[in-house]
Scaffold this active site. Sequence first.
Site, PDB file in Angstrom:
ATOM      1  N   LYS A  64      -6.171   9.437 -10.273  1.00 35.38           N
ATOM      2  CA  LYS A  64      -7.336   9.398  -9.375  1.00 35.38           C
ATOM      3  C   LYS A  64      -8.605   9.177 -10.163  1.00 35.38           C
ATOM      4  CE  LYS A  64      -6.037   9.153  -6.496  1.00 35.38           C
ATOM      5  NZ  LYS A  64      -4.893   8.937  -5.712  1.00 35.38           N
ATOM      6  N   ARG A  68      -8.804  -3.069   1.236  1.00 32.99           N
ATOM      7  CA  ARG A  68      -7.648  -3.666   0.582  1.00 32.99           C
ATOM      8  C   ARG A  68      -8.015  -4.235  -0.793  1.00 32.99           C
ATOM      9  NH1 ARG A  68      -3.501  -4.676   4.038  1.00 32.99           N
ATOM     10  NH2 ARG A  68      -2.809  -6.543   2.965  1.00 32.99           N
ATOM     11  N   ASN A 101      -2.576 -14.713   2.574  1.00 38.00           N
ATOM     12  CA  ASN A 101      -2.402 -13.546   1.718  1.00 38.00           C
ATOM     13  C   ASN A 101      -1.019 -13.663   1.100  1.00 38.00           C
ATOM     14  OD1 ASN A 101      -2.137 -11.012   0.584  1.00 38.00           O
ATOM     15  ND2 ASN A 101      -1.938  -9.932   2.527  1.00 38.00           N
ATOM     16  N   GLY A 102      -0.916 -13.579  -0.210  1.00 33.59           N
ATOM     17  CA  GLY A 102       0.387 -13.696  -0.864  1.00 33.59           C
ATOM     18  C   GLY A 102       0.298 -14.670  -2.016  1.00 33.59           C
ATOM     19  N   TRP A 132      -8.619 -11.548  -2.876  1.00 30.83           N
ATOM     20  CA  TRP A 132      -8.460 -10.802  -4.122  1.00 30.83           C
ATOM     21  C   TRP A 132      -7.811 -11.792  -5.064  1.00 30.83           C
ATOM     22  CZ3 TRP A 132      -4.694  -8.832  -7.449  1.00 30.83           C
ATOM     23  CH2 TRP A 132      -5.047  -7.703  -8.198  1.00 30.83           C
ATOM     24  N   GLU A 184      -8.942   5.649 -11.626  1.00 27.94           N
ATOM     25  CA  GLU A 184      -9.128   4.631 -10.590  1.00 27.94           C
ATOM     26  C   GLU A 184     -10.583   4.468 -10.174  1.00 27.94           C
ATOM     27  OE1 GLU A 184      -6.240   6.338  -7.721  1.00 27.94           O
ATOM     28  OE2 GLU A 184      -5.806   4.245  -7.303  1.00 27.94           O
ATOM     29  N   HIS A 188       2.926  17.452 -29.489  1.00 24.13           N
ATOM     30  CA  HIS A 188       3.780  16.326 -29.886  1.00 24.13           C
ATOM     31  C   HIS A 188       3.008  15.019 -29.925  1.00 24.13           C
ATOM     32  CE1 HIS A 188       7.295  18.886 -29.778  1.00 24.13           C
ATOM     33  NE2 HIS A 188       6.837  19.371 -28.632  1.00 24.13           N
ATOM     34  N   LYS A 194      -5.881  -1.826  -2.155  1.00 22.61           N
ATOM     35  CA  LYS A 194      -5.227  -0.691  -1.491  1.00 22.61           C
ATOM     36  C   LYS A 194      -3.731  -0.910  -1.367  1.00 22.61           C
ATOM     37  CE  LYS A 194      -5.096   3.120   1.017  1.00 22.61           C
ATOM     38  NZ  LYS A 194      -5.150   4.351   0.208  1.00 22.61           N
ATOM     39  N   CYS A 241      -6.091  -9.051  -0.467  1.00 18.14           N
ATOM     40  CA  CYS A 241      -6.429 -10.074   0.529  1.00 18.14           C
ATOM     41  C   CYS A 241      -6.282  -9.489   1.939  1.00 18.14           C
ATOM     42  CB  CYS A 241      -5.580 -11.323   0.450  1.00 18.14           C
ATOM     43  SG  CYS A 241      -5.758 -12.247  -1.057  1.00 18.14           S
ATOM     44  N   GLU A 272      -1.230  12.974 -11.051  1.00 18.45           N
ATOM     45  CA  GLU A 272      -1.973  12.443  -9.910  1.00 18.45           C
ATOM     46  C   GLU A 272      -3.484  12.548 -10.156  1.00 18.45           C
ATOM     47  OE1 GLU A 272      -1.647  10.593  -7.606  1.00 18.45           O
ATOM     48  OE2 GLU A 272      -3.234  11.008  -6.192  1.00 18.45           O
TER      49      GLU A 272
HETATM   50  C1  F6R Z   1      -3.624   5.501  -5.998  1.00 21.81           C
HETATM   51  C2  F6R Z   1      -3.105   4.508  -5.093  1.00 21.81           C
HETATM   52  C3  F6R Z   1      -1.999   3.631  -5.574  1.00 21.81           C
HETATM   53  C4  F6R Z   1      -0.896   3.640  -4.510  1.00 21.81           C
HETATM   54  C5  F6R Z   1       0.222   2.658  -4.899  1.00 21.81           C
HETATM   55  C6  F6R Z   1       1.364   2.700  -3.914  1.00 21.81           C
HETATM   56  O1  F6R Z   1      -4.708   6.165  -5.437  1.00 21.81           O
HETATM   57  O2  F6R Z   1      -3.529   4.427  -3.998  1.00 21.81           O
HETATM   58  O3  F6R Z   1      -1.503   4.055  -6.802  1.00 21.81           O
HETATM   59  O4  F6R Z   1      -0.405   4.925  -4.391  1.00 21.81           O
HETATM   60  O5  F6R Z   1      -0.292   1.367  -4.959  1.00 21.81           O
HETATM   61  O6  F6R Z   1       0.922   2.403  -2.631  1.00 21.81           O
HETATM   62  P1  F6R Z   1       1.793   2.743  -1.364  1.00 21.81           P
HETATM   63  O7  F6R Z   1       1.885   4.207  -1.262  1.00 21.81           O
HETATM   64  O8  F6R Z   1       1.066   2.111  -0.227  1.00 21.81           O
HETATM   65  O9  F6R Z   1       3.148   2.133  -1.607  1.00 21.81           O
END
Ligand code: F6R
Length: 618
Positions: A495, A27, A100-101, A74, A498, A514, A613, A2, A491
């Site tokens: 990525k 976001r 938002n919330g 959202w 996502e 394993h 985000k 949001c 990581e």
């Molecule tokens: C992955 C991504 C999320 C954030 C996670 C934590 O690309 O962006 O996994 O890393 O939501 O977000 P922050 O770092 O803002 O606490």
Amino acid sequence: MCGITGFIGYEEAAPILIRALKKLEYRGYDSAGIAIIHDEKIFVRKMKGRINLLEESLVENPLSGQAGIGHTRWATHGEPSDINSHPHTDSDGSIAIVHNGIIENYIKLKQWLQSRGVVFLSDTDTEVIAHIINHFYRNGNGAILQAVIETLKLLDGSYALAVVCADYPDRIIAVRKDSPLIAGSGAAGSFIASDIPALLEYTHDVYFLNDGEIAVLYRDHIELRGNEGEIILRATTHIDWDAESAVKNDFPHFMLKEIFEQPKAMEDALRPRLKKNDLNNALNNTLIDFDEIKFDENWADARRIVITACGTAYNAGVIGKYAFEHFARIPVEVDIASEYRYRNPIFNKHDIFIVISQSGETADTLAAMRLIKQNGGRVIAITNAPGSTLSREADTTVYTYAGPEIAVASTKAFTSQVMCIYLLALELGRFRGHIQGGLYQKYIAALSAIPAQARQILDKKEVIQRFASRQYNKTKMFFMGRQFDYPVSMESALKLKEISYTHSEAFAAGELKHGPIALIGADTLVISFATQKVLFEKMASNIREVTSRGAASLVITWEGGDFFDTITDETFALPKTEDCFSPLLAVIPAQLFSYYCAIQRGNDPDKPRNLAKSVTVE
Ligand code: F6R
């Protein structure tokens, strides 16, 4: 998750709100809407879908007025739909709000309102807020601010909220609790938004609202008030982010732009922390110096480092475990914040706590930080967001200086977090006597060379682009590595899933036999990171194990050798650095691979489905 905005000033509000909402698109959202005040009436336009649809509707049928609020939703309570989109109004349409919330006690409040004859239009938790404000407004002394204050006393949960009232066309009331909200005034008027990039075009001087604080926006100034309405006097914070950094320029997507910004982001994380030693001793001429951190007896006596974070920031934390243990010989525990907060962790006065978050607003990460503080721990935050809740509540903040990260999938924030972690680990290693002069200087020189080496990798982006165009439709993609290559695998898998929506997983290569090997077949791609020279033989065995079962293989390893060439379909060569720093470079081809797979599959890498985000609710 949001996005909220609001504007009151000297220009038409609708285009300004739309521009701000576009800056908050990253976001994550499924619908958008605005409410404009004009001639002491409120006009709402809202709809499911992208902001462009809302914009087109406003071009066809404009809403005029110099004050309004806007929202990207959202969905949490109620499906994405026109009706459930914000703004929501009270029954007579004279009060409109965006939120938002999550209002946790909304069912109880809704029942109470329904028993008083209120008819609800939407399935949202938010709508109760508009009706309760109306209740206090109509039954009170007609002061909208007081009605908002009374309403807040009934709400459990988290909110960033903006309210307009037709009877008060000269103001917007905004308030926050556990959801980010900033306010600032510029020549065009006064603004609120969920995040900095939405305001950079108009002002760089902002108030970061604290929990319970209320901002009353007038066209020429902003009044800050406490939760009982008392005036608060506070200076604004200057944000030195460049407005250009929040636009795509010539890049097709923010994600690609941010991948390409990594050399600069890593440089910006590194340079302010490197100081020339006055003694100018050739062997010891550069020191790591964090102005924010003094290595004192707490660091000398520390027996454990505890790192907590979510998602990509957690993966940076796992690299931190390897780095602190390697350089400073201190045990490190890394925890996912959502687990840490509920698992009754053990606190010790000799612990050092590090909390990592790009946004500084992730709900679970903030909860973990607060738990640490309640238990007497002192928190070092690593964050990219000046003025964020994390930076304000932590005892010490190390900024990553990556600039705004707009794409949902984190890239430059990750590498700049990892750069800060290496610097901290190295300095702690020196402070605790584990790394001496020559070696320390060798490591600093290696870190200093990383930004230029990252550029060399980016120059070879076509290699990865071509590889992705051949492999993007594999049904399973796995990443494996050992030691420092394991968190990079984690990581990379995150990525890829996502933004390409491909099933991807990471495993420590030693774990292959394993279990994961059962999944390997001709429909599989395995990307192996092989940068730890002492483990080359072991990695080679693992790679043979997957290719002999039909998997396609890419090995990311150092340039100048052909160790893996005969056992893999492809090799991507990285410029050489110390093995322990490989994550800073090895992750870049993996980021590019994810990006190009997403493009091949027709996905928008900047706005992946279902993701937000900044995850500001649990
Ligand atoms: C992955 C991504 C999320 C954030 C996670 C934590 O690309 O962006 O996994 O890393 O939501 O977000 P922050 O770092 O803002 O606490």
